[in-house]
Design a protein around this motif. Structure first.
Motif, PDB file in Angstrom:
ATOM      1  N   ALA A  82       5.504  13.185  18.721  1.00  0.00           N
ATOM      2  CA  ALA A  82       5.850  15.101  17.934  1.00  0.00           C
ATOM      3  C   ALA A  82       4.853  15.974  18.972  1.00  0.00           C
ATOM      4  N   ALA A  83       3.736  14.904  18.776  1.00  0.00           N
ATOM      5  CA  ALA A  83       2.883  15.485  19.175  1.00  0.00           C
ATOM      6  C   ALA A  83       2.998  16.020  20.674  1.00  0.00           C
ATOM      7  N   LYS A  84       3.292  14.965  21.636  1.00  0.00           N
ATOM      8  CA  LYS A  84       3.720  15.408  22.491  1.00  0.00           C
ATOM      9  C   LYS A  84       4.540  16.532  23.283  1.00  0.00           C
ATOM     10  N   LYS A  85       5.588  16.225  22.558  1.00  0.00           N
ATOM     11  CA  LYS A  85       6.448  17.135  22.593  1.00  0.00           C
ATOM     12  C   LYS A  85       6.031  18.865  22.387  1.00  0.00           C
ATOM     13  N   SER A  86       5.422  18.430  21.662  1.00  0.00           N
ATOM     14  CA  SER A  86       4.343  20.228  21.300  1.00  0.00           C
ATOM     15  C   SER A  86       3.221  20.487  22.514  1.00  0.00           C
ATOM     16  N   ARG A  87       2.698  19.548  22.746  1.00  0.00           N
ATOM     17  CA  ARG A  87       1.437  20.146  23.806  1.00  0.00           C
ATOM     18  C   ARG A  87       3.073  20.254  25.151  1.00  0.00           C
ATOM     19  N   GLU A  88       3.780  20.294  25.535  1.00  0.00           N
ATOM     20  CA  GLU A  88       4.416  20.135  26.660  1.00  0.00           C
ATOM     21  C   GLU A  88       5.445  21.855  26.283  1.00  0.00           C
ATOM     22  N   GLN A  89       5.443  22.600  25.036  1.00  0.00           N
ATOM     23  CA  GLN A  89       7.300  23.562  24.733  1.00  0.00           C
ATOM     24  C   GLN A  89       5.750  24.983  24.467  1.00  0.00           C
ATOM     25  N   ALA A  90       6.368  25.841  24.566  1.00  0.00           N
ATOM     26  CA  ALA A  90       5.789  27.013  24.549  1.00  0.00           C
ATOM     27  C   ALA A  90       5.415  26.485  23.334  1.00  0.00           C
ATOM     28  N   MET A  91       3.984  28.029  21.987  1.00  0.00           N
ATOM     29  CA  MET A  91       4.300  28.108  20.746  1.00  0.00           C
ATOM     30  C   MET A  91       5.234  28.292  20.031  1.00  0.00           C
ATOM     31  N   GLU A  92       6.072  29.392  20.516  1.00  0.00           N
ATOM     32  CA  GLU A  92       7.126  30.210  19.583  1.00  0.00           C
ATOM     33  C   GLU A  92       8.454  29.159  19.825  1.00  0.00           C
TER      34      GLU A  92
END
Length: 154
Positions: A82-92
């Motif tokens: 989950a942390a990896k995914k959120s590092r790679e995707q936009a805030m929105e």
């Protein structure tokens, strides 16, 4: 403080508003670690939707039955992914993921009667009521929301 259905519903509604308020963060604030060597705001928020989905798919279907709860996921692995995914995707996208899954969870639990909230079940050797379970989840949210507030001062 009374811990009942209304308390849980109120928290989940307020969490949606709180997350929406993060839309005003700069990219720098969004990527700021909550403490040295810790996750960023993005990663903290990004790890919450997978847990909401876990509750929706692997806890809720069993909470009101006498069936044994399925084994939980590997916590470290789920959080790392989950942390990896959120590092790679936009805030929105991360915020929208949170809002979407949290709304699903909210819609599901709002349908339960007051009596259902008092239903007891076991996780491992621990027995608790559904309300106890959700209060634990709320405490997890509040812990992380506080960490974020301390860093970005929202």
């Amino acid at each position: 403080m009374q811990r009942d259905k209304a308390y849980v519903i109120k928290h989940y509604k307020k969490s949606l508003d709180w997350i929406n308020n993060l839309r005003g963060l700069s990219e720098e604030q969004w990527r700021t670690p909550i403490a040295p060597g810790k996750w960023s705001v993005a990663e903290v928020i990004g790890h919450l939707p997978p847990w909401d989905m876990f509750v929706l798919n692997h806890r809720i279907p069993f909470l009101l039955t006498d069936e044994r709860l399925p084994k939980g996921p590997d916590v470290a692995h789920l959080n790392t992914m989950a942390a990896k995914k959120s590092r790679e995707q936009a805030m929105e996208e991360t915020l929208n993921d949170f809002i979407s899954t949290r709304r699903q969870l909210l819609q599901t639990i709002q349908q339960w009667t007051n009596e259902q909230w008092q239903h007891s079940f076991k996780i491992g050797q621990s027995e608790m009521t559904i309300i106890d379970y959700f209060v634990g989840l709320i405490n997890h949210d509040l812990h992380h929301f506080s960490q974020i507030q301390n860093v970005i001062h929202v």
